[in-house]
Scaffold this active site. Structure first.
Site, short mmCIF file in Angstrom:
data_model
loop_
_atom_site.label_atom_id
_atom_site.label_comp_id
_atom_site.label_asym_id
_atom_site.label_seq_id
_atom_site.Cartn_x
_atom_site.Cartn_y
_atom_site.Cartn_z
N MET A 120 0.83 -1.20 0.00
CA MET A 120 0.00 0.00 0.00
C MET A 120 0.87 1.26 0.00
SD MET A 120 -3.24 -0.77 -0.20
CE MET A 120 -4.21 0.61 0.49
N LYS A 146 -13.93 2.58 8.03
CA LYS A 146 -13.19 1.58 7.24
C LYS A 146 -13.51 0.17 7.72
CE LYS A 146 -10.25 0.09 4.15
NZ LYS A 146 -9.47 -1.00 4.63
N GLU A 160 -17.74 -5.51 2.76
CA GLU A 160 -16.95 -6.19 1.72
C GLU A 160 -17.01 -7.72 1.90
OE1 GLU A 160 -12.88 -4.51 1.35
OE2 GLU A 160 -12.24 -6.60 1.57
#
Lengths: 303, 303, 303, 303
Positions: free
Chosen positions: B11, B166, B173
């Site tokens: 990332m 998040k 998700e």
């Protein structure tokens, strides 16, 4: 090309518009004379030139089966019937066999896109013989979204494959919606996040969870912040049930899709007999207080 | 603007690239000298001009807490630390308080987009004081996707809100992925559909279930039809667990997200003690045959 | 009274023993001559005095339907057929109608108790006309456990009600077993509890969770501590599936029973296509490592 | 032997009765003077002869922790405190360590049996040092049911093991209750079964699903056929939540216990934000009618 279109409700009406905008000649029939282009099924068939293609877009189950049977009487060898409704795939074999006795072809088509399809195009999943698929391809190309054909259209297999694929599509849809919904409820319940609508909107680009359904949820929250104008009563129209039943038939675990389905069932219950039983049990063994039913008590309220 | 960036893994490395491409000066630090721009945290801080902004992008938990604490010792009043990792939101209050003792600000940022973020931009959810958010906005604007700011960025609330959002994002998700996965397995199991990959691809435009995750599943199936190169062993990295725990804390039903989490747990078990118990019970009351464990028997095979 | 009994497997054999011990005359028929008292169905019928009562105890589905049809040809007005197998309740109407054309009565009976029924008696749920129930009551009284009749026997309703009740009984059974199994696995996984078998045994008296199934789990663990001789591969025989399908038909949420059913499906999979899809997705968006399939890798092992 | 007992609510009061009936000397303390045998904790301690054993039976969490801390101040080396409440097992280590500073021993005991324990005895799960267990054994033997000690008592492990076992016991209990409840709702919904209460009663002997909870459900239905006097609003008292959290901690799939927990959460919601979101989504993509919120509409009713 020329197409007969039976059923001009929310879906059929919009499809006619999209097809005409693409240059096709569509002659519609609906029981509602205000939207119909013909006076009867027979009149519709009479207005079409052979070989005729008739798209059926009426409610699944008996209504569709009836229209297909009537078309079997009215149409002739070389004609083609397309069932674009949300029929259960198990209806397709019977429809195809019935029409075949008159030499009439049959395709089953799953159509996705809702009221937005007129503008965005419809995702199409088709089952049946390749020769019929080829024949109707100009119609499919006009209905499907812009872009490569295979990204909005598939010849999924033999008779029934189109509706089977659409059934699974809708089963997945149940799961996706419930996943977003659970996350929404949690964001809403937590003190930490003070801008729930803003969070959802910020997910619409770049994130892993971005999707068209998310876009719609953002739109719904823009129009009705807090969703205060809507109750949590959710219908289901069959495909979710069939998906779970098919999963059972194939011994496929479907915990998410079934959970989404059961959440809808529960959403429609004024009170739950199962939870009454649990409350009764807790009272029996633990002496736990129960909420007594009574004229002034609503669901979930103490008295 | 100038940014210190700690952690140059998958990332962090990509984020540095995207920020530099947008014209920002990024000085990175990583224990791996091949990718690092500085020799130590102290060296990194020394290379930055005050007021400094340091973005931390290291594994959640102890690694992040340690780096934040070290930065608290190295930085000065007016500097700012941003934790962009997948920290549990409950860590943020402690981090912020610790840094505040040195007059250093703190923002927690949830970052979504995976390895694709370098190209597409990252969805950003930010928690903390508005003044810090404003200060770091040039960085956020460079990292987020093109388009309106609010469609890839949100100031979600006070300290902790970014990681909370998040966490929920990742919980959703899990549910989305499991929904597609169940549908995929059912399509795969059914005889009716002969082109499973084609069906999924046909869903990518126009349909209700279209999404970025679906695009990725289509890509995965293009690269490995039948997914024959991969086993169904699925790790989880924490956010799904935390989401279910938060749902419990807030008495929010989360049947879909928890089912997706438990499916991952089960995917990693060579054998299930629970199902051994069920098999033992069936054998006890019904004399049903069991699958005996033995040197030649694999999981799920009879001997 | 005199009873013909078709099917002398694990259940039928034990039932014959219990009935004979109660003083009834039982003439059995089974394809296995070693246990059979008659040479054929026709021979069995010939050996019975009118009005005859024949209890069918063969596998559900086609085997039972076939035997019932053959009995319809062999029996006469005033005779009675009892289907005591685990038939789906939807078979009962057809069986009853078929037999009615010969003037033969029909009862459907759900029988619970497994291999322990011979000693403890069997719980009986009966569907059909009251006159037939009354006629067969001596048999029911001999088969059911000692104690008040209503605590081991019920005339649950008209034709089909017996098998319907048995179907739900088994659906509940799935849920109960899975609940104990999940608790067992958790106790087994936790370091805190060092005597898992002892804990389960301590629950068998006085506690809220005491039950016959718990007794059996204790017995299984006594015989095989750690359940090391058994794999977690669990069959299902139909009633659990039917229960979930009926729940769907009636829009009844069944999250627990369906979860128990799906856990069995999953227990039989060498690998899960759904979880392969999830692993593939994680790899696509996050570059997460996957477990590659290969000749030396088993399910759930890294390579 | 002599026992101090703090907390004389539903559980403590009955336990005092059972202990006294067994010949033990119990001196109770409760804030309610009508049931208390002493005026204060200090008075209670003063009335006991060293070495003292004090059983704490007050609400879990802060109330228990407070009483234990106060006892730490009042008691002396060689005394013993037993926490018999539904404390989270994570409290036990702290309690034990705190008391150890005064040389006071500690046992954690899970107690099951509800209001019926006075008559039937209580199932006991004990954690802590063997020497303390041995010391208190006369009390345990009086509280547990008649029969072999190991069928109603277990020394499950070190400090915390008793409450851990009780936590799992209650998690299982949630799953069992929900399984029966789902089956009950399905029987209730089906036309086939006309005597639902009779079916449940017929399951109480001989069947695989027989249990004490089933006996209680039969009793509840006898007292209130159709459960018309009770609403489906179900509290939860913590152990179910903790069980799911522990399952997550140990990566143990717990689909049934979590489903039972979430059903309770949902039972307490007047309306579900998640299902509002699903309804909003269906409206967005399909133009499906929604149930609008309004002053005259109740939960789950159309307007």
């Amino acid at each position: 090309m020329q197409l007969g279109l039976v059923g001009l409700g929310k879906m059929g009406f919009n499809m006619r518009e999209r097809l005409r905008a693409a240059g096709h000649e569509v002659i519609g029939y609906d029981r509602n004379p205000e939207v119909s282009d013909s006076e009867s099924l027979a009149d519709l068939v009479a207005k079409l030139e052979a070989p005729r293609t008739v798209w059926v877009m009426v409610p699944a189950g008996q209504p569709t089966r009836t229209v297909v049977a009537e078309l079997g009487d009215l149409l002739s060898e070389g004609d083609l019937v397309i069932d674009g409704g949300n029929s259960r795939y198990t209806d397709d074999r019977g429809n195809a066999d019935l029409l075949a006795t008159s030499g009439v072809g049959y395709l089953d088509v799953g159509v996705s896109g809702g009221v937005w399809g007129r503008e965005n195009g419809y995702g199409l999943m088709v089952g049946g013989d390749a020769k019929f698929v080829e024949h109707a391809m100009p119609i499919f190309d006009a209905l499907r979204p812009e872009g490569p054909r295979e990204e909005g259209f598939v010849h999924a297999g033999a008779t029934g494959a189109g509706h089977y694929a659409k059934m699974v599509h809708n089963g997945i849809e149940y799961g996706l919606m419930q996943a977003y919904a659970e996350g929404y409820e949690l964001l809403d319940a937590a003190d930490e996040v003070t801008d729930v609508g803003g969070v959802l909107k910020a997910w619409t680009r770049g994130t892993v969870v971005r999707s068209w359904l998310l876009d719609l949820l953002v739109k719904a929250l823009d129009e009705d912040p807090g969703l205060s104008q809507i109750t949590g009563y959710v219908e289901d129209s069959g495909e979710g049930r069939w998906t779970v039943e098919e999963a059972i038939n194939h011994s496929v675990p479907a915990p998410v899709i079934s959970a989404a389905l059961f959440a809808r069932f529960a959403s429609r219950q004024a009170d739950s007999p199962a939870m009454q039983a649990v409350a009764a049990l807790r009272n029996q063994f633990g002496g736990h207080a129960v909420h007594k039913a009574g004229p002034t008590s609503g669901s979930g309220e103490t008295t």
